[in-house]
Design a protein around this motif. Sequence first.
Motif, PDB file in Angstrom:
ATOM      1  N   ALA A  10       0.886  50.577 -35.349  1.00 60.29           N
ATOM      2  CA  ALA A  10      -0.234  49.720 -35.748  1.00 60.29           C
ATOM      3  C   ALA A  10      -1.069  50.420 -36.814  1.00 60.29           C
ATOM      4  CB  ALA A  10      -1.091  49.368 -34.532  1.00 60.29           C
ATOM      5  N   ARG A  25       0.069  52.619 -38.928  1.00 59.68           N
ATOM      6  CA  ARG A  25       0.883  52.593 -40.154  1.00 59.68           C
ATOM      7  C   ARG A  25       0.714  51.248 -40.847  1.00 59.68           C
ATOM      8  NH1 ARG A  25       6.930  54.571 -39.511  1.00 59.68           N
ATOM      9  NH2 ARG A  25       5.689  56.402 -38.938  1.00 59.68           N
ATOM     10  N   TRP A  26       0.749  50.176 -40.067  1.00 60.28           N
ATOM     11  CA  TRP A  26       0.591  48.827 -40.610  1.00 60.28           C
ATOM     12  C   TRP A  26      -0.753  48.711 -41.332  1.00 60.28           C
ATOM     13  CZ3 TRP A  26      -2.170  44.619 -37.758  1.00 60.28           C
ATOM     14  CH2 TRP A  26      -2.073  43.388 -38.415  1.00 60.28           C
ATOM     15  N   HIS A  75      -1.007  50.843 -44.575  1.00 62.64           N
ATOM     16  CA  HIS A  75      -0.342  50.295 -45.761  1.00 62.64           C
ATOM     17  C   HIS A  75      -1.142  49.163 -46.406  1.00 62.64           C
ATOM     18  CE1 HIS A  75       3.574  52.321 -46.151  1.00 62.64           C
ATOM     19  NE2 HIS A  75       3.409  52.587 -44.862  1.00 62.64           N
ATOM     20  N   HIS A  99       5.886  43.807 -43.306  1.00 63.82           N
ATOM     21  CA  HIS A  99       7.003  44.754 -43.367  1.00 63.82           C
ATOM     22  C   HIS A  99       8.230  44.145 -42.694  1.00 63.82           C
ATOM     23  CE1 HIS A  99       4.335  48.141 -44.469  1.00 63.82           C
ATOM     24  NE2 HIS A  99       3.452  47.427 -43.797  1.00 63.82           N
ATOM     25  N   ILE A 147       8.295  47.927 -39.411  1.00 61.77           N
ATOM     26  CA  ILE A 147       7.225  48.898 -39.604  1.00 61.77           C
ATOM     27  C   ILE A 147       7.694  50.323 -39.312  1.00 61.77           C
ATOM     28  CG2 ILE A 147       6.222  48.693 -37.289  1.00 61.77           C
ATOM     29  CD1 ILE A 147       4.286  49.054 -40.616  1.00 61.77           C
ATOM     30  N   GLU A 203      -1.987  58.056 -38.882  1.00 62.03           N
ATOM     31  CA  GLU A 203      -1.663  56.706 -38.403  1.00 62.03           C
ATOM     32  C   GLU A 203      -1.875  56.533 -36.901  1.00 62.03           C
ATOM     33  OE1 GLU A 203       3.199  57.083 -38.069  1.00 62.03           O
ATOM     34  OE2 GLU A 203       2.342  56.317 -39.920  1.00 62.03           O
ATOM     35  N   MET A 257       0.309  40.339 -35.679  1.00 54.27           N
ATOM     36  CA  MET A 257       0.840  41.703 -35.692  1.00 54.27           C
ATOM     37  C   MET A 257       2.365  41.760 -35.640  1.00 54.27           C
ATOM     38  SD  MET A 257      -1.973  43.683 -33.359  1.00 54.27           S
ATOM     39  CE  MET A 257      -1.340  45.325 -33.735  1.00 54.27           C
ATOM     40  N   ALA A 276       3.927  40.522 -38.888  1.00 52.35           N
ATOM     41  CA  ALA A 276       3.632  41.427 -40.004  1.00 52.35           C
ATOM     42  C   ALA A 276       4.373  42.753 -39.892  1.00 52.35           C
ATOM     43  CB  ALA A 276       2.130  41.674 -40.088  1.00 52.35           C
ATOM     44  N   MET A 277       4.757  43.129 -38.679  1.00 55.86           N
ATOM     45  CA  MET A 277       5.464  44.391 -38.472  1.00 55.86           C
ATOM     46  C   MET A 277       6.981  44.222 -38.425  1.00 55.86           C
ATOM     47  SD  MET A 277       3.148  46.489 -35.816  1.00 55.86           S
ATOM     48  CE  MET A 277       1.386  46.482 -35.863  1.00 55.86           C
TER      49      MET A 277
END
Length: 168
Positions: free
Chosen positions: A43, A45-46, A49, A57, A60, A69, A120, A123-124
């Motif tokens: 999370a 890392r997400w 970025h 991504h 992720i 992160e 989440m 997106a990951m």
Amino acid sequence: MDDTAHLLLQAVVAGTVATALLDLWTLALRRLASVPSLDWAMAGRWVGHMRHGRFVHDAIARATPVRGERMLGWGLHYATGIAFAGVLLAIMGPAWRQAPTLLPCMVMGLATVALPFLLMQPAMGLGIAASRAPSPAHARMRSVVTHGMFGLGLHAGAWTASAIVGGG
């Protein structure tokens, strides 16, 4: 203390308690039943970025690591719990904050599953409601149960906030 500061302090207490109880639940599952926990570094890392304009991504875990992160992810986790607690406390009002009941906490806890399902996880790289996970049904059930535990934690947290900060 003015009403806004009072509400914010209540939210910090209630959200921290709720999130910590959720974390104790996932720790117990990991230790007693070998159920893997979410790696909050992913999370982080997400979010890390995002400052470079990357919000989505394919996976992720394959994205370039971001300095700090894990701490960023844990901070996001607790900040989100505090924000959800604040929304609940604001909606329910001062009278409820003096004597919190379980049902609104459970409704809020279960409603929060929308965040991982619709934001989440897609997106990951896991798709909507973990549709691209190795076992989507299992991942979904774990998310729902975990967010139900967050609802129980919100109840404990709201009572804790009432006792420490006062319900007004």
